[in-house]
Design a protein around this motif. Sequence first.
Motif, mmCIF file in Angstrom:
data_model
loop_
_atom_site.group_PDB
_atom_site.id
_atom_site.type_symbol
_atom_site.label_atom_id
_atom_site.label_comp_id
_atom_site.label_asym_id
_atom_site.label_seq_id
_atom_site.Cartn_x
_atom_site.Cartn_y
_atom_site.Cartn_z
ATOM 1 N N ARG A 21 0.851 -1.188 0.000
ATOM 2 C CA ARG A 21 0.000 0.000 0.000
ATOM 3 C C ARG A 21 0.890 1.243 0.000
ATOM 4 O O ARG A 21 1.763 1.384 0.864
ATOM 5 C CB ARG A 21 -0.878 0.006 1.246
ATOM 6 N N VAL A 23 1.786 4.735 0.861
ATOM 7 C CA VAL A 23 1.344 5.613 1.928
ATOM 8 C C VAL A 23 1.843 7.039 1.686
ATOM 9 O O VAL A 23 1.190 8.011 2.039
ATOM 10 C CB VAL A 23 1.861 5.051 3.268
ATOM 11 N N GLY A 44 -3.771 10.209 8.803
ATOM 12 C CA GLY A 44 -3.533 9.098 7.884
ATOM 13 C C GLY A 44 -3.069 9.531 6.513
ATOM 14 O O GLY A 44 -3.001 8.729 5.590
ATOM 15 N N LYS A 47 1.860 12.207 6.931
ATOM 16 C CA LYS A 47 2.764 13.223 7.497
ATOM 17 C C LYS A 47 3.865 12.571 8.328
ATOM 18 O O LYS A 47 5.054 12.839 8.145
ATOM 19 C CB LYS A 47 1.975 14.210 8.387
ATOM 20 N N THR A 48 3.437 11.708 9.252
ATOM 21 C CA THR A 48 4.422 11.065 10.129
ATOM 22 C C THR A 48 5.420 10.253 9.308
ATOM 23 O O THR A 48 6.630 10.304 9.534
ATOM 24 C CB THR A 48 3.705 10.162 11.154
ATOM 25 N N THR A 49 4.901 9.512 8.339
ATOM 26 C CA THR A 49 5.776 8.682 7.503
ATOM 27 C C THR A 49 6.810 9.543 6.783
ATOM 28 O O THR A 49 7.994 9.189 6.725
ATOM 29 C CB THR A 49 4.921 7.894 6.492
HETATM 30 N N1 ADP Z 1 4.619 0.961 9.984
HETATM 31 C C1 ADP Z 1 3.487 0.999 9.248
HETATM 32 N N2 ADP Z 1 3.013 -0.132 8.703
HETATM 33 C C2 ADP Z 1 1.879 -0.114 7.953
HETATM 34 N N3 ADP Z 1 1.151 0.981 7.717
HETATM 35 C C3 ADP Z 1 1.567 2.141 8.239
HETATM 36 C C4 ADP Z 1 2.745 2.208 9.031
HETATM 37 N N4 ADP Z 1 2.913 3.483 9.425
HETATM 38 C C5 ADP Z 1 1.890 4.193 8.900
HETATM 39 N N5 ADP Z 1 1.075 3.376 8.185
HETATM 40 C C6 ADP Z 1 -0.120 3.799 7.444
HETATM 41 O O1 ADP Z 1 0.249 4.830 6.577
HETATM 42 C C7 ADP Z 1 -0.759 5.815 6.512
HETATM 43 C C8 ADP Z 1 -0.146 7.169 6.808
HETATM 44 O O2 ADP Z 1 0.191 7.200 8.147
HETATM 45 P P1 ADP Z 1 0.897 8.432 8.833
HETATM 46 O O3 ADP Z 1 2.148 8.746 8.108
HETATM 47 O O4 ADP Z 1 1.022 8.104 10.279
HETATM 48 O O5 ADP Z 1 -0.177 9.586 8.613
HETATM 49 P P2 ADP Z 1 -0.365 10.933 9.439
HETATM 50 O O6 ADP Z 1 0.846 11.164 10.260
HETATM 51 O O7 ADP Z 1 -0.549 11.980 8.399
HETATM 52 O O8 ADP Z 1 -1.596 10.759 10.266
HETATM 53 C C9 ADP Z 1 -1.823 5.427 7.488
HETATM 54 O O9 ADP Z 1 -2.878 4.843 6.789
HETATM 55 C C10 ADP Z 1 -1.164 4.398 8.364
HETATM 56 O O10 ADP Z 1 -2.084 3.428 8.775
#
Ligand code: ADP
Lengths: 310, 380
Positions: A21, A23, A44, A47-49
């Motif tokens: 997927r 992201v 989701g 941003k964090t990623t």
């Molecule tokens: N380690 C991971 N494994 C699988 N999916 C992840 C992981 N980290 C984040 N995701 C998915 O990636 C998407 C983006 O997450 P994230 O970067 O945390 O978004 P935000 O910080 O903008 O809320 C989300 O749907 C989350 O479920």
Amino acid sequence: MNTAADNAIEVRGLTKRFGGRTVVRGISLNVRRGRIFGFLGPNGSGKTTTIRMLCGLLTPDEGEGTCLGFDIRTEADSIKRRVGYMTQRFSLYQDLSVRENLEFVARLYEMRDPVAAAREMIHRLGLDGREEQLAGELSGGWKQRLALGACTLPGPQLLLLDEPTAGVDPKARREFWNEIHALAAEGITALVSTHYMDEAERCHEIAYIAYGELLTRGTVEEVIDHAGLITYTVSGPHLNELQAELAKLPGVDMVAPFGASLHVSGRDERALEAAIAPYRSRTGLSWVRSEPSLEDVFIDLMSTARDNFQ
Amino acid sequence: MSVFRGFGGAGFRARTRAMVIKEFIQLRRDRLSFAMIVMIPLMQLVLFGYAINTTPRDLPTAVLLQERNDLSRSILRALENTGYFRITHQLDDAAAFDRLLASGDVLFAIEIPAGFERAVRRGERPALLVAADATDPVAAGSALSSLGQIVLTALQHDRAIPDAAAPPFEIRNHARYNPAAKSSLNIVPGLVGTILTMTMLIFTALSVTRELERGTMESLLSMPITPIEIMLGKIVPYILVGFIQASLIVGLGILLFGVPVFGSLTLLAVLSTLFIATNLSIGYTFSTVAQNQLQAMQMSIMYFLPNILLSGFMFPFAGMPVWAQWIGETLPLTHYLRIVRAIMLKGATIGELQYDTAMMFGLMLIAMTIAVARFRRTLD
Ligand SMILES: Nc1ncnc2c1ncn2[C@@H]1O[C@H](COP(=O)(O)OP(=O)(O)O)[C@@H](O)[C@H]1O
Ligand SMILES: [Mg+2]
């Protein structure tokens, strides 16, 4: 080595997939040194990623770039020494006191006098008298301050702050932003992710991300101008029914409540005018041509993006 | 090797020290773990102590007196004075002997043959026949080992039999049902090893997974600390803890069970420290491989089982099939048990323990290398 003297962050085409997927999709960012850069987007959106890829905590599947002039793929160690990362979820040691947490960080960064450095930071954070309190027992606002203190303690050149004000009361939020501006005045670059629209106004520049895609970027004015939205504000009785009616009309791209009124927006001025013409003469309703808000722009961008990516 | 990059130097020391201090503070705050440090050895020692009954009391004993005189009475009194034996039957008939032993009514049967005193005085070294029910080898063993001294004392004090280089009689003992009866003294040194294995594993097996689950790993990884520094920071504090624990067990073993220490206490301390570090490294390796705390716990238990069964703690190592011995050789506990038993009971020196020491050291290095290589520096 330092190829990007002006840019603290310079990345192109960052992509991250988790189990097939996607992201984060081809995100490119430039953040000038000394700027406060707002990284906006719904939950989701990736941003964090993205932030984790910037500080070497995640390896991008595609894309490349530098942080403070160091390659994010191969020079993570050098980046870590110069970047303060404040995680979205509180990640200091809950069973360590305020002082012990700060001293731990100071020691890890080989600061000359960890005890004095921690003491100074406690004072700067206004945590005097709470230094022996366990971090886990602090309230949300104090936890955020402590986390900010911990990541600024070693004197980083770049701060990556992941939703630092989430779940914090408005007063603490304002103080937090004052602190970030004070740090920026000292020359620190800050990338701050948030989903509060009003915080965008406190940034020199913003980027908006949804579904892992960077949808727009620039100053707040640039972002609003660039969207090319025509917006009318309508007020009067029975706005709920009116919203439902208007939303169905061709030429109306978006209707959103705005305080005690509605924002009615469209990308095509003529189509919008035509659509709302029958309603403009309706008694009790007052129509005013106005500036779209940042929120209007983002909601519109998101609905377009959803059509494209989902 | 890239995994060992950054080893040595001032930064290395500063960061490892930061980690050690942090772990110490956390350990101090963690009441449960802290209680575990003291309670596990105490509980195990006391439980095992009663179960294995190394100082057996009042073991039911039958005596068959082929002659009744002052000497035989004197021997009986001496037997009862030790508290080990309680004479429940005095017999005149050898057939009753076997019946009593087989039924479990008595654990010991001692036969003083006719003409025993006269033969002793003549220096003919007559045999004192002892039959023991050795289904409980520990109980039988320690009582048996004290028997010779008891009889000798009785002879010397009460009957004025002159001191001689060799005892003036022979104990012909016959351990029935379990001819390989072992000395109880094997067990307490063994306990040192098993308790250390168990507690040290528990301390480090959770260390990495705990940081992952609490979310603190994300912060830690964003700071300039290397896997080897994190590992050492998490192992070093517990070496001290393990050392205190080992001292507690050895101390209690000496106090409660009268285990002797013939060899050097310093050597025992040094090699115990090595053993502690080896176990901590193995536990830490589990924590880098496991996905969560539950998995880490399960891995520790899986590891603990062969340690108990194949190290020579439960069953004599020499009696195991060759394949089991091979597995046993890969377990640090096997080598440590040999070391502790050799130092405590035989007074061995480092020269005789080189092989086992080298094996423990090697196993520690292997564990550490796997741990550092397995450590994930990113959240991918
Ligand atoms: N380690 C991971 N494994 C699988 N999916 C992840 C992981 N980290 C984040 N995701 C998915 O990636 C998407 C983006 O997450 P994230 O970067 O945390 O978004 P935000 O910080 O903008 O809320 C989300 O749907 C989350 O479920
Ligand atoms: Mg996030």
